[in-house]
Write a protein that holds these residues in place. Sequence first.
Motif, mmCIF file in Angstrom:
data_model
loop_
_atom_site.group_PDB
_atom_site.id
_atom_site.type_symbol
_atom_site.label_atom_id
_atom_site.label_comp_id
_atom_site.label_asym_id
_atom_site.label_seq_id
_atom_site.Cartn_x
_atom_site.Cartn_y
_atom_site.Cartn_z
ATOM 1 N N LEU A 139 0.824 -1.209 0.000
ATOM 2 C CA LEU A 139 0.000 0.000 0.000
ATOM 3 C C LEU A 139 0.857 1.258 0.000
ATOM 4 N N GLN A 140 1.969 1.221 0.716
ATOM 5 C CA GLN A 140 2.849 2.388 0.796
ATOM 6 C C GLN A 140 3.584 2.660 -0.511
ATOM 7 N N GLU A 141 3.598 1.682 -1.415
ATOM 8 C CA GLU A 141 4.261 1.875 -2.707
ATOM 9 C C GLU A 141 3.448 2.751 -3.651
ATOM 10 N N GLY A 142 2.185 3.015 -3.289
ATOM 11 C CA GLY A 142 1.371 3.913 -4.087
ATOM 12 C C GLY A 142 0.936 3.355 -5.425
ATOM 13 N N ARG A 143 0.795 2.063 -5.536
ATOM 14 C CA ARG A 143 0.356 1.446 -6.781
ATOM 15 C C ARG A 143 -1.123 1.741 -7.035
ATOM 16 N N PRO A 144 -1.562 1.652 -8.294
ATOM 17 C CA PRO A 144 -3.005 1.690 -8.560
ATOM 18 C C PRO A 144 -3.695 0.580 -7.765
ATOM 19 N N PRO A 145 -4.940 0.794 -7.353
ATOM 20 C CA PRO A 145 -5.581 -0.146 -6.420
ATOM 21 C C PRO A 145 -5.679 -1.585 -6.929
ATOM 22 N N LEU A 146 -6.023 -1.790 -8.202
ATOM 23 C CA LEU A 146 -6.105 -3.163 -8.691
ATOM 24 C C LEU A 146 -4.728 -3.809 -8.744
ATOM 25 N N ASP A 147 -3.726 -3.040 -9.137
ATOM 26 C CA ASP A 147 -2.352 -3.549 -9.099
ATOM 27 C C ASP A 147 -1.993 -4.002 -7.684
ATOM 28 N N ALA A 148 -2.378 -3.190 -6.696
ATOM 29 C CA ALA A 148 -2.065 -3.518 -5.307
ATOM 30 C C ALA A 148 -2.733 -4.818 -4.882
ATOM 31 N N MET A 149 -3.964 -5.044 -5.316
ATOM 32 C CA MET A 149 -4.654 -6.291 -4.985
ATOM 33 C C MET A 149 -3.882 -7.493 -5.527
ATOM 34 N N THR B 277 -14.008 3.337 -8.389
ATOM 35 C CA THR B 277 -14.103 4.793 -8.462
ATOM 36 C C THR B 277 -13.213 5.361 -9.563
ATOM 37 N N ASP B 278 -12.009 4.794 -9.719
ATOM 38 C CA ASP B 278 -11.099 5.353 -10.731
ATOM 39 C C ASP B 278 -11.350 4.786 -12.131
ATOM 40 N N GLY B 279 -12.353 3.930 -12.252
ATOM 41 C CA GLY B 279 -12.733 3.439 -13.563
ATOM 42 C C GLY B 279 -11.988 2.223 -14.047
ATOM 43 N N THR B 280 -11.126 1.648 -13.212
ATOM 44 C CA THR B 280 -10.396 0.443 -13.623
ATOM 45 C C THR B 280 -11.331 -0.750 -13.692
ATOM 46 N N ILE B 281 -12.167 -0.876 -12.667
ATOM 47 C CA ILE B 281 -13.149 -1.966 -12.618
ATOM 48 C C ILE B 281 -14.467 -1.460 -13.199
ATOM 49 N N ARG B 282 -15.100 -2.296 -13.967
ATOM 50 C CA ARG B 282 -16.337 -1.875 -14.636
ATOM 51 C C ARG B 282 -17.482 -1.723 -13.635
ATOM 52 N N GLU B 283 -18.429 -0.881 -13.993
ATOM 53 C CA GLU B 283 -19.623 -0.702 -13.179
ATOM 54 C C GLU B 283 -20.404 -2.019 -13.122
ATOM 55 N N GLY B 284 -20.999 -2.260 -11.985
ATOM 56 C CA GLY B 284 -21.735 -3.504 -11.795
ATOM 57 C C GLY B 284 -20.982 -4.517 -10.975
ATOM 58 N N VAL B 285 -19.658 -4.309 -10.805
ATOM 59 C CA VAL B 285 -18.860 -5.183 -9.943
ATOM 60 C C VAL B 285 -18.949 -4.658 -8.519
ATOM 61 N N LEU C 38 -12.605 -6.042 -15.432
ATOM 62 C CA LEU C 38 -11.963 -4.854 -15.981
ATOM 63 C C LEU C 38 -12.891 -4.095 -16.933
ATOM 64 N N ARG C 39 -12.766 -2.778 -16.917
ATOM 65 C CA ARG C 39 -13.451 -1.967 -17.937
ATOM 66 C C ARG C 39 -12.701 -2.096 -19.261
ATOM 67 N N ASP C 40 -11.377 -2.054 -19.209
ATOM 68 C CA ASP C 40 -10.551 -2.219 -20.411
ATOM 69 C C ASP C 40 -10.034 -3.651 -20.425
ATOM 70 N N ILE C 41 -10.572 -4.471 -21.328
ATOM 71 C CA ILE C 41 -10.175 -5.886 -21.360
ATOM 72 C C ILE C 41 -9.246 -6.184 -22.537
ATOM 73 N N SER C 42 -8.478 -5.174 -22.959
ATOM 74 C CA SER C 42 -7.522 -5.405 -24.034
ATOM 75 C C SER C 42 -6.461 -6.401 -23.566
ATOM 76 N N PRO C 43 -5.936 -7.228 -24.471
ATOM 77 C CA PRO C 43 -4.900 -8.200 -24.098
ATOM 78 C C PRO C 43 -3.682 -7.559 -23.443
ATOM 79 N N ASP C 44 -3.284 -6.389 -23.922
ATOM 80 C CA ASP C 44 -2.130 -5.715 -23.326
ATOM 81 C C ASP C 44 -2.391 -5.352 -21.872
ATOM 82 N N ARG C 45 -3.592 -4.868 -21.610
ATOM 83 C CA ARG C 45 -3.959 -4.478 -20.240
ATOM 84 C C ARG C 45 -3.958 -5.693 -19.327
#
Length: 218
Positions: free
Chosen positions: A76-86, A140-148, A193-200
Amino acid sequence: MAVQNRSCATRQTIIAGAAEVFEKSGYGRASLIQVAERAQVTKAALYFHFASKQDLAKAVIEEQHRLVVHDGLTVLQEGRPPLDAMIVMCREFGHRLLHDPVVRAGIRLTFEASSFGRSVHEPYEDWIRVMENLATQALTDGTIREGVAPSVLAKFVVASFTGVQMVSDVRTGREDVMERIRDMWQILLPGILRDISPDRIGRLVDLIPRNCQAETEH
């Protein structure tokens, strides 16, 4: 102060020795004599710190939880995006399972807790709360799609990780645990994920090494 430091060091030595015994033998077959021998302390020193095998098992579980919480706070102290942290928290837990006998013993004792009259749910509740908080941020930051639902996702991640590491332990002694954690997220991410591109998806999954030889990323 010197006496206190020696006492703390002896206590930690006993916990480390107990972890090795509990991991190998389980709660039922482990004995305090075995622990004293493994920790290379006298029985008097052991009983000074722990009145019973039950007290010692509780201490191992608490130390396991402390180590995992410490790793989580570091992430958490590394300041990663929340999904990355999970994802990284799961990675760090997997790494502990591979390399730390206290964590392995604590997990085994958690599942054997009924043998010594304890209900061990606090570590799971703590982990679920942390995951839910991160999932809420990711929504909240839009990484996870609405409805989750963050609460549902948090419980699912914790339950899935628990099952994955248990089956890995039974099948391979956890030799493949990092690969199985990767698989877990590979399957889960397209559904949240909201963005389900293979790269993501590939970038997120690659936060976890493919095997136990890989070094953790810091």
